[in-house]
Design a protein around this motif. Structure first.
Motif, short mmCIF file in Angstrom:
data_model
loop_
_atom_site.label_atom_id
_atom_site.label_comp_id
_atom_site.label_asym_id
_atom_site.label_seq_id
_atom_site.Cartn_x
_atom_site.Cartn_y
_atom_site.Cartn_z
N CYS A 69 62.90 27.28 95.09
CA CYS A 69 62.56 28.64 94.65
C CYS A 69 62.30 29.56 95.84
O CYS A 69 62.63 30.75 95.79
CB CYS A 69 61.36 28.61 93.71
SG CYS A 69 59.81 28.10 94.47
N ILE A 70 61.73 29.03 96.94
CA ILE A 70 61.53 29.85 98.14
C ILE A 70 62.87 30.30 98.70
O ILE A 70 63.01 31.44 99.17
CB ILE A 70 60.73 29.06 99.19
CG1 ILE A 70 59.30 28.84 98.70
CG2 ILE A 70 60.72 29.78 100.53
CD1 ILE A 70 58.48 27.95 99.61
N ARG A 81 64.33 37.73 92.66
CA ARG A 81 63.33 37.19 91.75
C ARG A 81 63.85 37.10 90.33
O ARG A 81 63.69 36.09 89.64
CB ARG A 81 62.08 38.08 91.76
CG ARG A 81 61.10 37.80 92.87
CD ARG A 81 61.55 38.29 94.19
NE ARG A 81 60.42 38.47 95.10
CZ ARG A 81 60.47 38.25 96.39
NH1 ARG A 81 61.60 37.82 96.95
NH2 ARG A 81 59.43 38.46 97.16
N ARG A 82 64.47 38.18 89.86
CA ARG A 82 64.86 38.26 88.45
C ARG A 82 65.93 37.22 88.10
O ARG A 82 65.77 36.45 87.15
CB ARG A 82 65.38 39.67 88.15
CG ARG A 82 65.82 39.89 86.72
CD ARG A 82 66.17 41.35 86.50
NE ARG A 82 67.36 41.72 87.26
CZ ARG A 82 68.58 41.81 86.76
NH1 ARG A 82 68.78 41.53 85.48
NH2 ARG A 82 69.60 42.16 87.50
N ARG A 83 67.00 37.19 88.87
CA ARG A 83 68.08 36.25 88.57
C ARG A 83 67.65 34.81 88.79
O ARG A 83 68.08 33.91 88.04
CB ARG A 83 69.30 36.57 89.43
CG ARG A 83 69.93 37.92 89.10
CD ARG A 83 71.10 38.20 90.02
NE ARG A 83 71.69 39.51 89.76
CZ ARG A 83 72.67 40.03 90.49
NH1 ARG A 83 73.16 39.36 91.51
NH2 ARG A 83 73.15 41.23 90.19
N SER A 84 66.83 34.57 89.79
CA SER A 84 66.38 33.20 90.05
C SER A 84 65.54 32.68 88.90
O SER A 84 65.77 31.57 88.39
CB SER A 84 65.59 33.15 91.36
OG SER A 84 66.39 33.51 92.46
N MET A 85 64.55 33.47 88.47
CA MET A 85 63.69 33.02 87.38
C MET A 85 64.49 32.84 86.09
O MET A 85 64.34 31.83 85.39
CB MET A 85 62.55 34.01 87.18
CG MET A 85 61.53 33.56 86.15
SD MET A 85 60.27 34.81 85.80
CE MET A 85 61.28 36.01 84.88
N ALA A 86 65.34 33.82 85.77
CA ALA A 86 66.14 33.71 84.55
C ALA A 86 67.12 32.55 84.62
O ALA A 86 67.33 31.82 83.64
CB ALA A 86 66.89 35.03 84.30
N GLY A 87 67.72 32.36 85.79
CA GLY A 87 68.68 31.26 85.94
C GLY A 87 68.02 29.89 85.81
O GLY A 87 68.57 29.00 85.13
N PHE A 88 66.86 29.72 86.41
CA PHE A 88 66.17 28.43 86.32
C PHE A 88 65.72 28.15 84.89
O PHE A 88 65.77 27.00 84.42
CB PHE A 88 64.98 28.39 87.27
CG PHE A 88 65.36 28.26 88.71
CD1 PHE A 88 66.32 27.34 89.09
CD2 PHE A 88 64.75 29.03 89.68
CE1 PHE A 88 66.68 27.20 90.43
CE2 PHE A 88 65.11 28.90 91.02
CZ PHE A 88 66.07 27.99 91.40
N SER A 114 59.86 24.03 86.65
CA SER A 114 58.84 24.10 87.70
C SER A 114 59.17 25.21 88.69
O SER A 114 58.29 25.96 89.11
CB SER A 114 58.75 22.76 88.43
OG SER A 114 58.35 21.72 87.55
N ALA A 115 60.45 25.32 89.07
CA ALA A 115 60.85 26.40 89.96
C ALA A 115 60.65 27.77 89.30
O ALA A 115 60.18 28.72 89.94
CB ALA A 115 62.31 26.22 90.38
N ALA A 116 61.00 27.88 88.03
CA ALA A 116 60.80 29.15 87.32
C ALA A 116 59.33 29.51 87.20
O ALA A 116 58.95 30.69 87.31
CB ALA A 116 61.44 29.07 85.93
N ILE A 131 58.15 30.96 90.49
CA ILE A 131 58.65 32.31 90.70
C ILE A 131 57.90 33.30 89.81
O ILE A 131 57.69 34.46 90.20
CB ILE A 131 60.16 32.37 90.43
CG1 ILE A 131 60.91 31.47 91.42
CG2 ILE A 131 60.70 33.79 90.52
CD1 ILE A 131 62.39 31.34 91.15
N ALA A 132 57.50 32.88 88.61
CA ALA A 132 56.82 33.78 87.68
C ALA A 132 55.53 34.33 88.28
O ALA A 132 55.19 35.50 88.05
CB ALA A 132 56.53 33.05 86.37
N TYR A 133 54.82 33.52 89.05
CA TYR A 133 53.58 34.00 89.68
C TYR A 133 53.87 35.13 90.66
O TYR A 133 53.21 36.17 90.65
CB TYR A 133 52.88 32.85 90.40
CG TYR A 133 52.10 31.94 89.48
CD1 TYR A 133 50.76 32.21 89.17
CD2 TYR A 133 52.67 30.81 88.91
CE1 TYR A 133 50.04 31.38 88.34
CE2 TYR A 133 51.96 29.98 88.06
CZ TYR A 133 50.64 30.27 87.79
OH TYR A 133 49.93 29.45 86.96
N VAL A 134 54.86 34.94 91.52
CA VAL A 134 55.21 35.95 92.52
C VAL A 134 55.80 37.19 91.85
O VAL A 134 55.43 38.33 92.18
CB VAL A 134 56.19 35.36 93.54
CG1 VAL A 134 56.59 36.41 94.58
CG2 VAL A 134 55.60 34.14 94.23
#
Length: 300
Positions: free
Chosen positions: A136-137, A147-154, A190-192, A195-198
């Protein structure tokens, strides 16, 4: 780790120590109109970082309302419902946090119901979280992911992995099995979750960030409360728990795409900043920080 220890109810002495020793957030001080205190905190931070900034100062952000006015004092949980931009973000983030908690704890608590040694399976469900942090980093700092695509993708990958488990028998004897796909889903969620916190912190303005995080954390607890009951749905059908996780992950991932991207963008200081097309950073050396003592004396 320190934040987790300090938030425990029986750690009052440590909380008092933090309250005395740690300075207030300069971004929050700036949003409340306490510019001089914010400059003092930034000056101390610069000295500790080896930066000889003797005349550090802030100027008002262009396009933003005056910090510390009456409207900002009224910022609170009610603004999350009244303001249209905050209302949409809060509803989406509450469901995202709820889905992350439901899938995360649901897969963990249902680990003992899979085939094989329950001790090995539970250990694998814990170890699979370790790669989630560097993954996630890496993704959230890439311009093509953010942030948006990473969280949604995971989240979508976690839901897809749970969906695939319904079509594969548990005892296949191959690398691709229901357990391995469930582990993949646990890795993705777990990765999502990380990312949700950040992402949530960056979506809310400074004056209301604590209230937004508190509401999202509250919705997260609802997912944690319901998570232990989902594995028991095997009595209805063997694939029912994974279908619940699948629908939760996919729907949360799709809703997450409604949120704006925050990578390399300035964070809003006040609620009024959300209505501005552009707003500047508080801590940006060339645009907002001045070390010219004459400039400050001429604007008193």
């Amino acid at each position: 780790m320190l934040a987790h220890v300090a938030n425990k109810e029986d750690n009052v002495p440590l909380q008092i120590t933090y309250w005395i020793t740690l300075p207030e957030s300069p971004r929050w001080l700036y949003s409340q109109g306490q510019t001089e205190r914010a400059e003092q905190v930034l000056h101390c931070m610069a000295l500790k970082n080896g930066n000889p900034a003797n005349h550090l100062m802030l100027r008002p952000v262009v396009g933003a309302t005056k910090a510390g006015n009456h409207g900002d004092r009224q910022s609170g949980v009610l603004q999350l419902v009244v303001h249209p931009v905050l209302r949409l973000r809060t509803v989406v983030l509450m469901y995202v946090w709820y889905a992350c908690s439901l899938v995360y704890y649901g897969l963990t608590l249902g680990a003992g119901n899979t085939s094989g040694s329950p001790y090995v399976t539970v250990a694998m469900y814990g170890l699979v979280e370790l790669p989630a942090y560097p993954i996630c980093i890496y993704f959230i700092n890439k311009h093509w992911a953010g942030r948006r695509r990473s969280m949604a993708g995971f989240l979508c990958l976690a839901g897809s992995a749970c969906l695939c488990t319904t079509f594969i028998p548990e005892n296949t004897g191959t690398l691709v099995s229901a357990t391995s796909l469930a582990l993949l889903g646990k890795l993705m969620v777990s990765a999502a979750f990380n990312i949700a916190y950040v992402y949530t912190s960056e979506l809310y303005p400074t004056v209301i960030r604590n209230a937004g995080l508190g509401v999202c954390s509250m919705s997260c607890r609802f997912g944690g409360i319901l998570a232990p009951f989902v594995p028991s749905m095997r009595s209805v059908h063997a694939s029912m728990p994974f279908m619940v996780f699948c629908l939760s992950g996919l729907s949360a991932g799709c809703l997450g795409l409604l949120l704006p991207e925050t990578l390399n963008k300035p964070a809003a200081e006040t609620v009024q900043d959300l209505n501005c097309v552009t707003y500047g950073r508080v801590v940006e050396s060339q645009a907002l920080l001045y070390e010219d003592e004459n400039w400050k004396s001429s604007h008193k």
